[in-house]
Design an enzyme around this catalytic site. Sequence first.
Site, PDB file in Angstrom:
ATOM      1  N   ASP A 103       0.999  -1.188  -0.041  1.00 30.48           N
ATOM      2  CA  ASP A 103      -0.132  -0.179  -0.002  1.00 30.48           C
ATOM      3  C   ASP A 103       0.987   1.227  -0.048  1.00 30.48           C
ATOM      4  O   ASP A 103       0.494   2.387  -0.444  1.00 30.48           O
ATOM      5  CB  ASP A 103      -1.003  -0.195   1.163  1.00 30.48           C
ATOM      6  N   THR A 125       2.670  -8.036  -0.890  1.00 32.38           N
ATOM      7  CA  THR A 125       3.039  -7.914   0.440  1.00 32.38           C
ATOM      8  C   THR A 125       2.529  -9.192   0.996  1.00 32.38           C
ATOM      9  O   THR A 125       1.451  -9.745   0.711  1.00 32.38           O
ATOM     10  CB  THR A 125       2.079  -6.772   1.025  1.00 32.38           C
ATOM     11  N   ASP A 127       1.562  -9.382   3.836  1.00 33.58           N
ATOM     12  CA  ASP A 127       0.554  -9.001   4.823  1.00 33.58           C
ATOM     13  C   ASP A 127      -0.667  -9.323   4.216  1.00 33.58           C
ATOM     14  O   ASP A 127      -1.757  -9.443   4.769  1.00 33.58           O
ATOM     15  CB  ASP A 127       0.607  -7.479   5.210  1.00 33.58           C
ATOM     16  N   ASP A 129      -2.698  -7.371   2.567  1.00 33.52           N
ATOM     17  CA  ASP A 129      -3.916  -6.599   2.902  1.00 33.52           C
ATOM     18  C   ASP A 129      -4.233  -5.453   2.145  1.00 33.52           C
ATOM     19  O   ASP A 129      -4.902  -4.364   2.417  1.00 33.52           O
ATOM     20  CB  ASP A 129      -3.445  -5.724   4.537  1.00 33.52           C
ATOM     21  N   ARG A 171       1.233  -6.798  10.335  1.00 30.99           N
ATOM     22  CA  ARG A 171       1.024  -5.550  10.490  1.00 30.99           C
ATOM     23  C   ARG A 171      -0.423  -5.483  11.313  1.00 30.99           C
ATOM     24  O   ARG A 171      -0.754  -6.245  12.092  1.00 30.99           O
ATOM     25  CB  ARG A 171       0.943  -4.511   9.281  1.00 30.99           C
TER      26      ARG A 171
HETATM   27  O1  F6P Z   1       4.899  -5.195   5.602  1.00 30.40           O
HETATM   28  C1  F6P Z   1       5.501  -6.334   5.743  1.00 30.40           C
HETATM   29  C2  F6P Z   1       5.922  -6.444   7.041  1.00 30.40           C
HETATM   30  O2  F6P Z   1       6.789  -7.614   7.029  1.00 30.40           O
HETATM   31  C3  F6P Z   1       5.175  -6.466   8.214  1.00 30.40           C
HETATM   32  O3  F6P Z   1       4.532  -7.646   8.232  1.00 30.40           O
HETATM   33  C4  F6P Z   1       6.217  -6.192   9.221  1.00 30.40           C
HETATM   34  O4  F6P Z   1       5.289  -5.576  10.353  1.00 30.40           O
HETATM   35  C5  F6P Z   1       7.097  -5.467   8.556  1.00 30.40           C
HETATM   36  O5  F6P Z   1       7.092  -5.431   7.325  1.00 30.40           O
HETATM   37  C6  F6P Z   1       8.529  -5.481   9.165  1.00 30.40           C
HETATM   38  O6  F6P Z   1       9.115  -4.291   8.714  1.00 30.40           O
HETATM   39  P1  F6P Z   1      10.727  -4.310   8.246  1.00 30.40           P
HETATM   40  O7  F6P Z   1      11.480  -5.170   7.213  1.00 30.40           O
HETATM   41  O8  F6P Z   1      11.049  -3.021   8.280  1.00 30.40           O
HETATM   42  O9  F6P Z   1      11.352  -4.828   9.661  1.00 30.40           O
END
Ligand code: F6P
Length: 343
Positions: A103, A125, A127, A129, A171
Amino acid sequence: MQIAVLTGGGDCPGLNAAIRAVVRRALDYNYEVLGVHKGWAGLLNEGDAEALTAKTISGILPVGGTMLSTSRTNPMRDERHMHSVMRNIEKLGIDALVAIGGDDTLSVAYSLHQRGVHVVGVPKTMDNDISETDYCIGFDSAVTTVVDALDKLHTTASAHHRVMVVEVMGRDAGWVATFGGLAGGADYILIPEQPASIDSICQHLANRRALGKSFSIIVVAEGAILTDVEAPVDLREKDAFGHVRLDRRAIGEIAAREIERRTGFEARATVLGHLQRGGSPSVFDRVLATRLGVAAVDYVRDGKFGHMPALKGNRVVPVLLKDAIAQTRTVDGDLYELAKVFF
Ligand code: F6P
């Protein structure tokens, strides 16, 4: 005609498969392809990109990560950065841009579309979502990792008669937890969409013991809410798109500790973290990424800018970027009710 492709936001398996599909389809139409490095960061300053050919993308289909690199750079934070992006698009001779991302990346793509840039989005993603599509690239591979972990945790939970709490990413949506828990035989699934008290979870675990079940597996989404235990977010630590670090809440560890304290059952927490984003894409993600990548270039050919190919049922259809980013797609009650049949 030259098109550019970039990957933005968190990586996940299937990005290279999508890049490959974009390039292969573009070559069908005799388009040249430019691969922009590090997401939107590659369109700031002097611009950072490489020409992609059949040779440079050869062999990337099964490889995790992204050959173009990625970042959570948000040019919308500063109007000068948006101008820099627009300037580089012109300078590099980009006639159309395929932005592969979640997103955040797609919201920048939409903003560029509003400014007249020829943009097509591709939903990825883990997620899962993004609105208007049933599945996003990366989700199936992430859930496959979760299920593999749950299978392994089952045997150690059973050997020690323990409660195993497994924290997964996602998330503010519980897709990874719900699908992972369903496929991995979880005995309870805690997701942001369905807050629950630790009291009720402990009661559930006690009921299971009373039925002679000596161990339990609980899947907890990183953004899940316990109504009677605090797990605050640290508002000081946000990424460029304003997202807090949900892993810092340590909801899995908090739940395991409380369960042990209240029930006396031995409990352990496992945080799957970035393992969920690593490795080779699943069959489903390879096929999905290939279908969406090809469709994105077809939309460029057809002038369908401001759109994104989406999977609805088993069909790939164009949807508006505006609608795709309008809201976070969360787990519907029906699916959660189905999961509850098993706990
Ligand atoms: O959006 C994908 C995601 O893996 C989420 O599930 C998680 O909260 C976030 O990214 C973690 O981000 P980073 O890679 O910045 O630690």
